[in-house]
Design a protein around this motif. Structure first.
Motif, PDB file in Angstrom:
ATOM      1  N   SER A  19       7.962  25.484 109.779  1.00 34.60           N
ATOM      2  CA  SER A  19       8.140  24.546 110.883  1.00 34.60           C
ATOM      3  C   SER A  19       8.716  23.215 110.421  1.00 34.60           C
ATOM      4  O   SER A  19       8.887  22.309 111.232  1.00 34.60           O
ATOM      5  CB  SER A  19       6.798  24.308 111.583  1.00 34.60           C
ATOM      6  N   GLY A  20       8.954  23.059 109.114  1.00 35.86           N
ATOM      7  CA  GLY A  20       9.571  21.843 108.602  1.00 35.86           C
ATOM      8  C   GLY A  20       8.589  20.815 108.074  1.00 35.86           C
ATOM      9  O   GLY A  20       8.993  19.762 107.608  1.00 35.86           O
ATOM     10  N   ARG A  21       7.289  21.104 108.160  1.00 35.97           N
ATOM     11  CA  ARG A  21       6.307  20.181 107.598  1.00 35.97           C
ATOM     12  C   ARG A  21       6.222  20.402 106.093  1.00 35.97           C
ATOM     13  O   ARG A  21       6.657  21.430 105.588  1.00 35.97           O
ATOM     14  CB  ARG A  21       4.953  20.401 108.256  1.00 35.97           C
ATOM     15  N   ILE A  22       5.658  19.424 105.376  1.00 37.24           N
ATOM     16  CA  ILE A  22       5.614  19.506 103.914  1.00 37.24           C
ATOM     17  C   ILE A  22       4.169  19.701 103.477  1.00 37.24           C
ATOM     18  O   ILE A  22       3.283  18.940 103.858  1.00 37.24           O
ATOM     19  CB  ILE A  22       6.224  18.245 103.282  1.00 37.24           C
ATOM     20  N   LYS A  23       3.950  20.745 102.664  1.00 36.53           N
ATOM     21  CA  LYS A  23       2.621  21.114 102.205  1.00 36.53           C
ATOM     22  C   LYS A  23       2.389  20.554 100.814  1.00 36.53           C
ATOM     23  O   LYS A  23       3.295  20.504  99.992  1.00 36.53           O
ATOM     24  CB  LYS A  23       2.518  22.641 102.179  1.00 36.53           C
ATOM     25  N   ARG A  24       1.156  20.115 100.555  1.00 42.20           N
ATOM     26  CA  ARG A  24       0.797  19.614  99.237  1.00 42.20           C
ATOM     27  C   ARG A  24      -0.576  20.146  98.872  1.00 42.20           C
ATOM     28  O   ARG A  24      -1.316  20.640  99.729  1.00 42.20           O
ATOM     29  CB  ARG A  24       0.753  18.085  99.235  1.00 42.20           C
ATOM     30  N   TYR A  25      -0.902  20.058  97.579  1.00 39.60           N
ATOM     31  CA  TYR A  25      -2.226  20.450  97.115  1.00 39.60           C
ATOM     32  C   TYR A  25      -3.031  19.201  96.775  1.00 39.60           C
ATOM     33  O   TYR A  25      -2.474  18.149  96.496  1.00 39.60           O
ATOM     34  CB  TYR A  25      -2.114  21.387  95.917  1.00 39.60           C
ATOM     35  N   LYS A  26      -4.347  19.327  96.788  1.00 39.95           N
ATOM     36  CA  LYS A  26      -5.229  18.190  96.583  1.00 39.95           C
ATOM     37  C   LYS A  26      -5.218  17.748  95.122  1.00 39.95           C
ATOM     38  O   LYS A  26      -5.043  18.560  94.218  1.00 39.95           O
ATOM     39  CB  LYS A  26      -6.658  18.563  96.973  1.00 39.95           C
TER      40      LYS A  26
END
Length: 65
Positions: A19-26
Motif C-alpha cells: 500500500s506504499g507505507r514503510i515498515k520498520r523493526y523495533k
C-alpha cells in the motif's frame, strides 16, 4: 546533474509495503538483553510502521520522493 543514490543502510532496514507505507523493526533488541524483562523483549518483537514525523526523512533516504 549527478545520480541520486539510495542510502545503503536504509534499503536494508526499511521495506515498502504494497500500500506504499514503510515498515520498520523495533530498536533495542540486539544486545544487553539479560537486564530487559521478558515482557519488554516480547513487545520489541515484530514490526511497526514508520511514524508520520519521520516519514519524509525515510522517503528521502530511500529516494522515493
Amino acid at each position: 546533474m549527478p545520480k541520486v543514490k539510495t542510502h545503503s543502510r536504509a534499503k536494508k532496514t526499511f521495506k515498502v509495503t504494497g500500500s506504499g507505507r514503510i515498515k520498520r523493526y523495533k530498536a533495542f533488541k540486539s544486545h544487553l538483553l539479560s537486564k530487559k524483562s521478558n515482557k519488554r523483549k516480547r513487545h520489541l518483537r515484530g514490526s511497526s510502521m514508520v511514524s508520520d514525523a519521520n516519514l519524509n526523512l525515510v522517503k528521502r533516504m530511500l529516494c522515493l520522493r
